[in-house]
Design an enzyme around this catalytic site. Structure first.
Site, PDB file in Angstrom:
ATOM      1  N   ALA A 183       1.856  53.152  59.631  1.00 25.98           N
ATOM      2  CA  ALA A 183       1.239  54.414  60.043  1.00 25.98           C
ATOM      3  C   ALA A 183       0.989  54.491  61.555  1.00 25.98           C
ATOM      4  CB  ALA A 183      -0.068  54.617  59.282  1.00 25.98           C
TER       5      ALA A 183
ATOM      6  N   HIS B  95     -14.420  56.306  46.891  1.00 31.52           N
ATOM      7  CA  HIS B  95     -15.123  56.882  48.047  1.00 31.52           C
ATOM      8  C   HIS B  95     -14.874  58.378  48.223  1.00 31.52           C
ATOM      9  CE1 HIS B  95     -11.190  55.495  49.351  1.00 31.52           C
ATOM     10  NE2 HIS B  95     -11.240  56.339  50.342  1.00 31.52           N
TER      11      HIS B  95
ATOM     12  N   TYR C 183      18.944  72.935  50.302  1.00 30.53           N
ATOM     13  CA  TYR C 183      18.543  71.877  49.368  1.00 30.53           C
ATOM     14  C   TYR C 183      19.173  70.544  49.756  1.00 30.53           C
ATOM     15  CZ  TYR C 183      16.851  69.896  45.009  1.00 30.53           C
ATOM     16  OH  TYR C 183      16.176  69.148  44.090  1.00 30.53           O
TER      17      TYR C 183
ATOM     18  N   PHE D 104      -4.396  48.325  53.414  1.00 35.86           N
ATOM     19  CA  PHE D 104      -5.075  49.623  53.477  1.00 35.86           C
ATOM     20  C   PHE D 104      -5.501  50.041  52.061  1.00 35.86           C
ATOM     21  CE2 PHE D 104      -4.849  54.349  53.675  1.00 35.86           C
ATOM     22  CZ  PHE D 104      -5.915  54.519  54.533  1.00 35.86           C
ATOM     23  N   ASP D 105      -6.484  50.946  51.957  1.00 37.02           N
ATOM     24  CA  ASP D 105      -7.052  51.245  50.629  1.00 37.02           C
ATOM     25  C   ASP D 105      -6.047  51.846  49.638  1.00 37.02           C
ATOM     26  OD1 ASP D 105      -7.078  53.612  52.080  1.00 37.02           O
ATOM     27  OD2 ASP D 105      -8.962  54.327  51.273  1.00 37.02           O
TER      28      ASP D 105
ATOM     29  N   ASP E 217       3.612  48.276  56.852  1.00 36.06           N
ATOM     30  CA  ASP E 217       2.875  49.506  56.587  1.00 36.06           C
ATOM     31  C   ASP E 217       2.599  50.078  57.985  1.00 36.06           C
ATOM     32  OD1 ASP E 217       1.163  51.495  55.896  1.00 36.06           O
ATOM     33  OD2 ASP E 217      -0.260  50.242  54.808  1.00 36.06           O
TER      34      ASP E 217
ATOM     35  N   LYS F 215      -0.146  60.038  60.934  1.00 38.28           N
ATOM     36  CA  LYS F 215      -0.741  59.307  62.046  1.00 38.28           C
ATOM     37  C   LYS F 215       0.186  59.389  63.262  1.00 38.28           C
ATOM     38  CE  LYS F 215      -3.219  57.613  58.486  1.00 38.28           C
ATOM     39  NZ  LYS F 215      -2.768  56.987  57.253  1.00 38.28           N
TER      40      LYS F 215
HETATM   41  C1  LIG Z   1      -3.008  56.493  56.066  1.00 29.06           C
HETATM   42  C2  LIG Z   1      -2.445  55.215  55.692  1.00 29.06           C
HETATM   43  C3  LIG Z   1      -1.732  55.052  54.499  1.00 29.06           C
HETATM   44  C4  LIG Z   1      -1.585  56.159  53.465  1.00 29.06           C
HETATM   45  O1  LIG Z   1      -0.997  57.272  53.986  1.00 29.06           O
HETATM   46  P1  LIG Z   1      -1.339  58.765  53.496  1.00 29.06           P
HETATM   47  O2  LIG Z   1      -0.427  59.591  54.313  1.00 29.06           O
HETATM   48  O3  LIG Z   1      -2.780  58.997  53.782  1.00 29.06           O
HETATM   49  O4  LIG Z   1      -1.035  58.831  52.052  1.00 29.06           O
HETATM   50  C5  LIG Z   1      -1.196  53.807  54.243  1.00 29.06           C
HETATM   51  N1  LIG Z   1      -1.366  52.789  55.084  1.00 29.06           N
HETATM   52  C6  LIG Z   1      -2.044  52.912  56.253  1.00 29.06           C
HETATM   53  C7  LIG Z   1      -2.181  51.741  57.172  1.00 29.06           C
HETATM   54  C8  LIG Z   1      -2.614  54.117  56.585  1.00 29.06           C
HETATM   55  O5  LIG Z   1      -3.312  54.220  57.717  1.00 29.06           O
END
Ligand SMILES: *Cc1c(COP(=O)(O)O)cnc(C)c1O
Length: 460
Positions: free
Chosen positions: A217, A450, A72, A124-125, A215, A258
């Site tokens: 990814a 979506h 843990y 991002f969305d 951000d 990613k």
């Molecule tokens: C995929 C992504 C996210 C969100 O990540 P999840 O792991 O899908 O929750 C945030 N910002 C960017 C640029 C992404 O490509």
């Protein structure tokens, strides 16, 4: 003879995929209400829905899974993840989360309140979703060149510094809790941000006393493009570039699905201890204790190993080279695309592919449906559906760009698959004039619609 390019890995395990007939696909598409998220995976031959969590882990990552420490607190898996993050990104503090949007949820719970403004480059969305859910506003400050798909600009993810400064200058500091720079910028086509731009954004942010978060990814793919395209970086290693990139940020959110090449996982990196401590409370509340935050020890091990592999030049050359291979084929066929090719995906310019369709008929979604019917290839819409409705007016937001995105999973498909995808899209392109009717919404959710939307074909 000059030796040709070849992949930097070989295959040890395989997974069967099934072809289907057009008749089967017609039936399945109707049952799925023209929403590709509703298809079952065995109804798909080549799955380009997303590159998120769909990559193939390496033998080393699978070995690391066996070494996972599920204690843990004080687990060695936590230390492995901490070391990898600290050495690769330079951030001394981090919180594990179960995926990228969870990292956003924790960070934004700490920083964002109602009425705030969050400038950035085409958020991002899920990022935008988390901002708007808090009744704050995302302000897109991406350079204008990003919106001209035909323009071959090397860093279309860059922030327009004048647009950004306008926001910073004309609003009280208390209303701008952070600036978000997305690397690479997914929504504008997997386009990179230059180091020069990161540095300038960081300087501007310092001037106004506002923190910058990346951000991140696809930070490694961004670094690869910097190495290839930005003056003075050709001789630097990917890891040197990554460290320099993050030196211009106060922190990062990461979807490890990613560039860390795992199926699930995420984290937040922090420069500042006090912000890390504030965010820890929300991490414990939403994700789990700060030493695992929604992840198993084995998953943290695989993630740490994936960060090392994902920042290896040979791997990145193979990956981004495959995306460009597909892009070049489509280009040769005359199909309208976003240029230059993105790191993780090829973005087909649906408005130019199907100019006869009005924007109300969901052009990019219509194209994605046609591609699936043609070859069982599942792409995704990055357009009107994804843009959701304006939370204030309730009206559809029509983005400048309507893309059908072909996202390539990491280390999964061969170039024969790329040839197949290109041929299927070519066939749709050949009969594009016969596509005279698009789609309309029957049922939708208020945010991130979506994923669950129901659609039907527009009738006469
Ligand atoms: C995929 C992504 C996210 C969100 O990540 P999840 O792991 O899908 O929750 C945030 N910002 C960017 C640029 C992404 O490509």
């Amino acid at each position: 003879m000059k030796l040709p390019f070849a992949e930097s890995y070989k295959t040890k395990m395989v997974e069967s995929i099934r072809r289907s007939t057009r008749k089967e696909r017609e039936k399945w598409m109707g049952e799925a209400r023209y929403n590709l998220f509703n298809l079952k995976s065995d109804q798909v031959f080549i799955d380009l829905l997303t590159d998120s969590g769909t990559g193939a882990m390496s033998d080393r990552q699978w070995s690391e899974m066996m070494l996972g420490d599920e204690s843990y607190a004080g687990a060695s898996s936590y230390s492995k993840m901490k070391n990898a993050i600290e050495e690769i990104t330079g951030f001394p503090y981090f919180l594990p989360t179960h995926q990228g949007r969870a990292a956003e949820n924790v960070l934004f719970s700490t920083l964002i309140k109602e009425g705030d403004l969050i400038p950035g480059n085409s958020h991002f969305d899920t990022t935008k979703g988390h901002i708007e859910f808090r009744k704050a506003t995302a302000i897109d400050c991406t350079i204008d060149a990003a919106f001209d798909t035909t323009l071959d600009h090397p860093f279309k993810g860059d922030i327009n510094l004048d647009k950004l400064e306008d926001v910073l200058k004309n609003n009280p500091k208390e209303k701008i809790p952070l600036i978000i720079v997305t690397v690479t910028c997914n929504s504008s086509g997997g386009q990179p941000v230059s180091i020069k731009n990161m540095k300038a954004v960081s300087q501007l942010a310092k001037k106004y006393g506002i923190p910058v978060f990346f951000d991140s990814a696809r930070f490694a793919e961004n670094a690869y493009f910097i190495k290839l395209r930005e003056e003075g970086y050709g001789k630097k290693s990917i890891r040197e570039i990554v460290l320099e990139m993050f030196s211009f940020a106060d922190g990062m959110t990461m979807s490890s699905k990613k560039d860390a090449i795992v199926n699930m996982g995420g984290f937040i990196g922090f420069k500042d201890k006090s912000l890390f401590e504030k965010a820890s409370m929300f991490n414990i509340l939403f994700e789990g204790y700060i030493s695992y935050g929604g992840m198993s020890g084995r998953d943290m091990n695989a993630l740490a190993q994936g960060l090392w592999e994902g920042t290896d030049f040979d791997y990145l050359e193979t990956r981004i080279g495959q995306v460009a291979y597909l892009g070049q084929k489509l280009k040769d066929y005359g199909i309208p695309l976003q240029y230059p090719f993105g790191g993780h995906a090829i973005f087909v310019d649906a408005k130019r592919f199907l100019p006869q369709l009005p924007k109300e008929q969901l052009v990019a979604q219509t194209l994605a449906v046609e591609l699936y019917l043609e070859g069982g290839v599942r792409a995704v819409e990055i357009g009107t559906l994804l843009a959701d409705r304006d939370p204030e007016t309730g009206k559809n937001r029509y983005p400048e760009l309507e893309f059908t995105r072909l996202a390539i999973p990491r280390r999964v498909y061969s170039n024969n698959h790329m040839d197949f995808i290109a041929a299927a899209l070519f066939n749709v392109f050949e009969r594009r004039d016969q596509i005279t009717k698009g789609l309309k919404i029957v049922k939708e959710a208020p945010i991130l619609r979506h994923f669950t939307v129901s659609l039907e074909r527009v009738q006469d």
